[in-house]
Design a protein around this motif. Sequence first.
Motif, PDB file in Angstrom:
ATOM      1  N   ASP A  94      32.827  43.895  32.049  1.00 27.21           N
ATOM      2  CA  ASP A  94      32.439  43.322  30.757  1.00 27.21           C
ATOM      3  C   ASP A  94      33.160  43.960  29.578  1.00 27.21           C
ATOM      4  O   ASP A  94      33.041  43.511  28.456  1.00 27.21           O
ATOM      5  N   SER A  95      33.945  44.987  29.825  1.00 29.64           N
ATOM      6  CA  SER A  95      34.672  45.584  28.712  1.00 29.64           C
ATOM      7  C   SER A  95      36.067  44.968  28.640  1.00 29.64           C
ATOM      8  O   SER A  95      36.707  44.690  29.643  1.00 29.64           O
ATOM      9  N   ALA A  96      36.506  44.768  27.431  1.00 33.07           N
ATOM     10  CA  ALA A  96      37.837  44.206  27.215  1.00 33.07           C
ATOM     11  C   ALA A  96      38.906  45.122  27.792  1.00 33.07           C
ATOM     12  O   ALA A  96      39.907  44.660  28.344  1.00 33.07           O
ATOM     13  N   ALA A  97      38.696  46.426  27.712  1.00 32.30           N
ATOM     14  CA  ALA A  97      39.670  47.384  28.223  1.00 32.30           C
ATOM     15  C   ALA A  97      39.841  47.244  29.735  1.00 32.30           C
ATOM     16  O   ALA A  97      40.962  47.269  30.251  1.00 32.30           O
ATOM     17  N   ALA A  98      38.735  47.087  30.459  1.00 32.30           N
ATOM     18  CA  ALA A  98      38.799  46.938  31.918  1.00 32.30           C
ATOM     19  C   ALA A  98      39.507  45.636  32.288  1.00 32.30           C
ATOM     20  O   ALA A  98      40.338  45.612  33.207  1.00 32.30           O
ATOM     21  N   GLN A  99      39.205  44.568  31.572  1.00 29.59           N
ATOM     22  CA  GLN A  99      39.854  43.289  31.846  1.00 29.59           C
ATOM     23  C   GLN A  99      41.346  43.347  31.534  1.00 29.59           C
ATOM     24  O   GLN A  99      42.171  42.815  32.279  1.00 29.59           O
ATOM     25  N   GLN A 100      41.698  44.011  30.449  1.00 25.87           N
ATOM     26  CA  GLN A 100      43.109  44.144  30.092  1.00 25.87           C
ATOM     27  C   GLN A 100      43.855  45.005  31.111  1.00 25.87           C
ATOM     28  O   GLN A 100      44.999  44.715  31.459  1.00 25.87           O
ATOM     29  N   ALA A 101      43.217  46.055  31.602  1.00 24.51           N
ATOM     30  CA  ALA A 101      43.845  46.923  32.603  1.00 24.51           C
ATOM     31  C   ALA A 101      44.100  46.150  33.890  1.00 24.51           C
ATOM     32  O   ALA A 101      45.177  46.267  34.494  1.00 24.51           O
ATOM     33  N   TYR A 102      43.130  45.337  34.299  1.00 28.45           N
ATOM     34  CA  TYR A 102      43.289  44.536  35.514  1.00 28.45           C
ATOM     35  C   TYR A 102      44.396  43.507  35.324  1.00 28.45           C
ATOM     36  O   TYR A 102      45.235  43.305  36.203  1.00 28.45           O
ATOM     37  N   SER A 103      44.419  42.877  34.180  1.00 27.37           N
ATOM     38  CA  SER A 103      45.458  41.893  33.872  1.00 27.37           C
ATOM     39  C   SER A 103      46.841  42.551  33.881  1.00 27.37           C
ATOM     40  O   SER A 103      47.805  42.008  34.423  1.00 27.37           O
TER      41      SER A 103
END
Length: 136
Positions: A94-103
């Motif tokens: 749910d954090s933007a940072a985690a989603q950006q890291a995965y992307s």
Amino acid sequence: RTIYNVHQRVATKFNHGRAMLIGDAAHLNNPLGGFGMNSGIHDAACLSEALLDIFQSPDYSEQRLDAFDHERRTITHEFIQRQTIRNKKMLEADSAAAQQAYSAELKAIKNNDMKRREFLLNQSMLNNVHLKQAAE
């Protein structure tokens, strides 16, 4: 939102006398990543190898089916479940940072021929076949 109940289940044994379990009958995992179909295909290929060995040497049947059970359950526990749980966690991040890291991780894989090949061998589970052959 989905109506599918995400779960991870693995049968305690894939061989029960003359009955064998493969695919969804042997292991259920969440559908993220396509491992259900891939693992079912690998189960069937591994079982066909075991049955061929048994037809060629019937006295070896119980040990060979036990080896099939051990190999496929090990791969299910050590690879499939670990990977599908990771996929689910990434989607639930749910954090933007985690989603950006995965992307960023996926983009790095996409843009690197060697990483992309390794990723595809992992996702198709062909690396597991190579590991099995190396152990033999």
